[in-house]
Design an enzyme around this catalytic site. Sequence first.
Site, PDB file in Angstrom:
ATOM      1  N   PHE A 252      13.012  -6.484  10.213  1.00  0.00           N
ATOM      2  CA  PHE A 252      11.630  -5.990  10.060  1.00  0.00           C
ATOM      3  C   PHE A 252      11.560  -4.851   9.051  1.00  0.00           C
ATOM      4  CE2 PHE A 252      11.703  -7.493  14.495  1.00  0.00           C
ATOM      5  CZ  PHE A 252      10.525  -8.211  14.601  1.00  0.00           C
TER       6      PHE A 252
ATOM      7  N   THR B 200       5.495 -11.899   5.190  1.00  0.00           N
ATOM      8  CA  THR B 200       4.038 -11.806   5.286  1.00  0.00           C
ATOM      9  C   THR B 200       3.365 -12.976   4.571  1.00  0.00           C
ATOM     10  OG1 THR B 200       2.181 -10.518   4.431  1.00  0.00           O
ATOM     11  CG2 THR B 200       4.235 -10.239   3.286  1.00  0.00           C
ATOM     12  N   ASP B 201       2.126 -13.254   4.967  1.00  0.00           N
ATOM     13  CA  ASP B 201       1.325 -14.270   4.255  1.00  0.00           C
ATOM     14  C   ASP B 201       0.862 -13.762   2.888  1.00  0.00           C
ATOM     15  OD1 ASP B 201      -0.541 -12.386   5.134  1.00  0.00           O
ATOM     16  OD2 ASP B 201      -1.912 -13.839   6.033  1.00  0.00           O
ATOM     17  N   GLU B 202       1.000 -12.437   2.653  1.00  0.00           N
ATOM     18  CA  GLU B 202       0.462 -11.878   1.405  1.00  0.00           C
ATOM     19  C   GLU B 202       1.230 -12.379   0.182  1.00  0.00           C
ATOM     20  OE1 GLU B 202      -0.753  -7.777   1.674  1.00  0.00           O
ATOM     21  OE2 GLU B 202      -0.965  -7.923   3.845  1.00  0.00           O
TER      22      GLU B 202
ATOM     23  N   ASP C 245     -13.499  -0.212  -3.871  1.00  0.00           N
ATOM     24  CA  ASP C 245     -12.610  -1.287  -3.451  1.00  0.00           C
ATOM     25  C   ASP C 245     -11.162  -0.995  -3.850  1.00  0.00           C
ATOM     26  OD1 ASP C 245     -11.897  -3.639  -2.270  1.00  0.00           O
ATOM     27  OD2 ASP C 245     -13.058  -4.927  -3.609  1.00  0.00           O
TER      28      ASP C 245
ATOM     29  N   LYS D 223       7.790  -8.165  -1.175  1.00  0.00           N
ATOM     30  CA  LYS D 223       8.124  -9.056  -0.058  1.00  0.00           C
ATOM     31  C   LYS D 223       8.466 -10.454  -0.597  1.00  0.00           C
ATOM     32  CE  LYS D 223       8.054  -8.385   3.814  1.00  0.00           C
ATOM     33  NZ  LYS D 223       9.102  -7.851   4.757  1.00  0.00           N
TER      34      LYS D 223
ATOM     35  N   LEU E 146      -5.902  -0.878   8.895  1.00  0.00           N
ATOM     36  CA  LEU E 146      -7.338  -0.884   9.176  1.00  0.00           C
ATOM     37  C   LEU E 146      -7.706  -0.598  10.635  1.00  0.00           C
ATOM     38  CD1 LEU E 146     -10.246  -1.396   8.098  1.00  0.00           C
ATOM     39  CD2 LEU E 146      -9.980  -3.737   8.922  1.00  0.00           C
TER      40      LEU E 146
ATOM     41  N   TYR F 134       3.251  -4.420  -2.976  1.00  0.00           N
ATOM     42  CA  TYR F 134       3.834  -4.739  -1.660  1.00  0.00           C
ATOM     43  C   TYR F 134       4.150  -6.223  -1.560  1.00  0.00           C
ATOM     44  CZ  TYR F 134       3.761  -6.190   3.265  1.00  0.00           C
ATOM     45  OH  TYR F 134       4.054  -6.788   4.468  1.00  0.00           O
TER      46      TYR F 134
HETATM   47  P1  NAD Z   1       5.975  -0.558   9.766  1.00  0.00           P
HETATM   48  O1  NAD Z   1       5.734   0.107   8.460  1.00  0.00           O
HETATM   49  O2  NAD Z   1       5.199  -0.150  10.964  1.00  0.00           O
HETATM   50  O3  NAD Z   1       7.518  -0.402  10.175  1.00  0.00           O
HETATM   51  C1  NAD Z   1       8.566  -0.529   9.245  1.00  0.00           C
HETATM   52  C2  NAD Z   1       9.800   0.070   9.880  1.00  0.00           C
HETATM   53  O4  NAD Z   1      10.900  -0.075   8.949  1.00  0.00           O
HETATM   54  C3  NAD Z   1       9.676   1.568  10.161  1.00  0.00           C
HETATM   55  O5  NAD Z   1      10.196   1.849  11.454  1.00  0.00           O
HETATM   56  C4  NAD Z   1      10.555   2.208   9.102  1.00  0.00           C
HETATM   57  O6  NAD Z   1      11.130   3.438   9.518  1.00  0.00           O
HETATM   58  C5  NAD Z   1      11.597   1.146   8.898  1.00  0.00           C
HETATM   59  N1  NAD Z   1      12.280   1.222   7.607  1.00  0.00           N
HETATM   60  C6  NAD Z   1      11.713   1.439   6.376  1.00  0.00           C
HETATM   61  N2  NAD Z   1      12.676   1.438   5.439  1.00  0.00           N
HETATM   62  C7  NAD Z   1      13.846   1.204   6.071  1.00  0.00           C
HETATM   63  C8  NAD Z   1      15.191   1.070   5.630  1.00  0.00           C
HETATM   64  N3  NAD Z   1      15.531   1.185   4.340  1.00  0.00           N
HETATM   65  N4  NAD Z   1      16.157   0.813   6.538  1.00  0.00           N
HETATM   66  C9  NAD Z   1      15.842   0.727   7.862  1.00  0.00           C
HETATM   67  N5  NAD Z   1      14.596   0.848   8.334  1.00  0.00           N
HETATM   68  C10 NAD Z   1      13.609   1.085   7.444  1.00  0.00           C
HETATM   69  O7  NAD Z   1       5.808  -2.106   9.480  1.00  0.00           O
HETATM   70  P2  NAD Z   1       5.340  -3.297  10.429  1.00  0.00           P
HETATM   71  O8  NAD Z   1       3.889  -3.444  10.316  1.00  0.00           O
HETATM   72  O9  NAD Z   1       5.976  -3.135  11.746  1.00  0.00           O
HETATM   73  O10 NAD Z   1       6.003  -4.534   9.679  1.00  0.00           O
HETATM   74  C11 NAD Z   1       7.320  -4.952   9.979  1.00  0.00           C
HETATM   75  C12 NAD Z   1       7.679  -6.120   9.081  1.00  0.00           C
HETATM   76  O11 NAD Z   1       6.744  -7.178   9.288  1.00  0.00           O
HETATM   77  C13 NAD Z   1       7.622  -5.784   7.592  1.00  0.00           C
HETATM   78  O12 NAD Z   1       8.697  -6.441   6.960  1.00  0.00           O
HETATM   79  C14 NAD Z   1       6.285  -6.358   7.128  1.00  0.00           C
HETATM   80  O13 NAD Z   1       6.364  -6.741   5.781  1.00  0.00           O
HETATM   81  C15 NAD Z   1       6.165  -7.556   8.043  1.00  0.00           C
HETATM   82  N6  NAD Z   1       4.780  -7.979   8.343  1.00  0.00           N
HETATM   83  C16 NAD Z   1       3.857  -7.075   8.790  1.00  0.00           C
HETATM   84  C17 NAD Z   1       2.578  -7.516   9.114  1.00  0.00           C
HETATM   85  C18 NAD Z   1       1.537  -6.569   9.647  1.00  0.00           C
HETATM   86  O14 NAD Z   1       0.372  -6.955   9.802  1.00  0.00           O
HETATM   87  N7  NAD Z   1       1.857  -5.332   9.983  1.00  0.00           N
HETATM   88  C19 NAD Z   1       2.235  -8.855   8.967  1.00  0.00           C
HETATM   89  C20 NAD Z   1       3.217  -9.753   8.502  1.00  0.00           C
HETATM   90  C21 NAD Z   1       4.474  -9.301   8.207  1.00  0.00           C
HETATM   91  P1  TYD Z   2      -4.634  -3.331   6.001  1.00  0.00           P
HETATM   92  O1  TYD Z   2      -4.662  -3.017   7.464  1.00  0.00           O
HETATM   93  O2  TYD Z   2      -4.157  -2.269   5.057  1.00  0.00           O
HETATM   94  O3  TYD Z   2      -3.780  -4.671   5.850  1.00  0.00           O
HETATM   95  P2  TYD Z   2      -3.558  -5.614   4.524  1.00  0.00           P
HETATM   96  O4  TYD Z   2      -4.028  -4.914   3.331  1.00  0.00           O
HETATM   97  O5  TYD Z   2      -2.087  -5.798   4.546  1.00  0.00           O
HETATM   98  O6  TYD Z   2      -4.325  -6.872   4.821  1.00  0.00           O
HETATM   99  O7  TYD Z   2      -6.084  -3.763   5.557  1.00  0.00           O
HETATM  100  C1  TYD Z   2      -6.740  -4.845   6.198  1.00  0.00           C
HETATM  101  C2  TYD Z   2      -8.020  -5.093   5.439  1.00  0.00           C
HETATM  102  O8  TYD Z   2      -8.879  -3.953   5.613  1.00  0.00           O
HETATM  103  C3  TYD Z   2      -7.809  -5.228   3.941  1.00  0.00           C
HETATM  104  O9  TYD Z   2      -8.737  -6.190   3.434  1.00  0.00           O
HETATM  105  C4  TYD Z   2      -8.156  -3.850   3.398  1.00  0.00           C
HETATM  106  C5  TYD Z   2      -9.223  -3.350   4.355  1.00  0.00           C
HETATM  107  N1  TYD Z   2      -9.251  -1.886   4.558  1.00  0.00           N
HETATM  108  C6  TYD Z   2     -10.456  -1.205   4.427  1.00  0.00           C
HETATM  109  O10 TYD Z   2     -11.515  -1.798   4.155  1.00  0.00           O
HETATM  110  N2  TYD Z   2     -10.460   0.150   4.638  1.00  0.00           N
HETATM  111  C7  TYD Z   2      -9.324   0.844   4.931  1.00  0.00           C
HETATM  112  O11 TYD Z   2      -9.392   2.112   5.069  1.00  0.00           O
HETATM  113  C8  TYD Z   2      -8.092   0.129   5.078  1.00  0.00           C
HETATM  114  C9  TYD Z   2      -6.823   0.853   5.417  1.00  0.00           C
HETATM  115  C10 TYD Z   2      -8.116  -1.234   4.889  1.00  0.00           C
END
Ligand code: NAD
Ligand code: TYD
Length: 352
Positions: free
Chosen positions: A80, A133-135, A290, A163, A199, A159
Amino acid sequence: MTILVTGGAGFIGSNFVIDWLRQCDEPVVTLDALTYAGNLANLSELSGDARHRFVRGSIGDAPLVDRVLRQNTVRAVVNFAAESHVDRSISGPAPFFETNVMGTLSLLEAVRAYHGTLSGDARAEFRLLHVSTDEVYGTLAPDEAAFAESNPYRPNSPYAASKAASDHLVRAYHETYGLPVLVTNCSNNYGPFQFPEKLIPLVINNALAGKPLPIYGDGRQVRDWLHVADHCTAIRRVLEAASPGATYNIGGDNQMPNIEVVRMICALLDARHPRGDGKSYAGQITFVTDRPGHDRRYAIDARRIAAELGWRPAVRFAEGLAATVDWYLDNRSWVADVTSGAYRDWIARQYG
Ligand code: NAD
Ligand code: TYD
């Protein structure tokens, strides 16, 4: 046997570690660099639990990763660890490439060396699951079909590009070295322990603090929200049942425009924690400039994981969002603890 969870002190990783140890007794080693996004408080319910060990360190530290793998006879790694916030990648891309690309490369090298020392069943059953991620697929027009695993990668933010690069590396290690990897590409997660720069927690936090709720652009961008518990179940299922080299898209079948999500949060807060003046939190909604390169729509076609592994999301968005709002209301001290000086600097720079 033991599993190694990297980035396990972040949002999804900590939910995964806690869920894993609720479901079974197989020990977990969490390796996390504890960046601004990683918090040991997320794992506090595991303190004193002999099945869990925490190691502070980076996936980019190959000798450390090597030691952790060997000392714990690790049978699977779930990665992760990442820099995960799009807006931060726009204002400063370099750390995203250091961690997500070079860090993943270093992790792959350490895992490849370790895997080379295994034999028999241990070698055959070893897995590295890379959480993505789907991004990576870019953006969809309103009427376009949802992202399938066969879609080309078209990342639009630094980002997403970092990924995408990491996914390609993981794939290459399978094709070139036969490393038994799995990749999952998931849509936007929400739930407990999400850092309040994303968000949903940002809006809850700002609403309660009486601050503006910033909506980028027209707020009609669509995300396919999935509760983090469903993401954890999907990862567990892929780890136990998927064939090496496989990739799976994971999504909530729940496309929502941002502005609707924010209005739902406001309505939930109005009911649970009314403003002192009796007005709705929706009055705090503020449209702001935006995000550059803002992806208009994400949507996941999750038919492969449903058909091959029998996974489907279980949490309905209205219920999951209400539970998430309740969690943030009940855990305001967690928010206060994780929003350090560094967090406040970021909010000041990003939102002026
Ligand atoms: P997050 O930012 O909350 O957590 C990331 C964690 O990684 C943190 O604990 C951070 O300390 C740790 N980290 C950062 N750099 C590191 C390193 N070099 N070595 C060890 N640990 C390190 O992120 P998240 O939202 O929990 O996402 C986790 C994973 O899931 C990511 O790879 C992200 O791309 C992927 N992901 C997230 C989402 C989402 O909606 N949040 C959706 C799809 C995929
Ligand atoms: P975010 O949670 O940053 O996830 P991601 O960009 O990875 O999808 O944002 C979710 C959506 O919300 C994205 O379209 C950007 C928008 N957004 C806002 O409109 N305002 C905000 O302050 C943030 C953080 C995100």
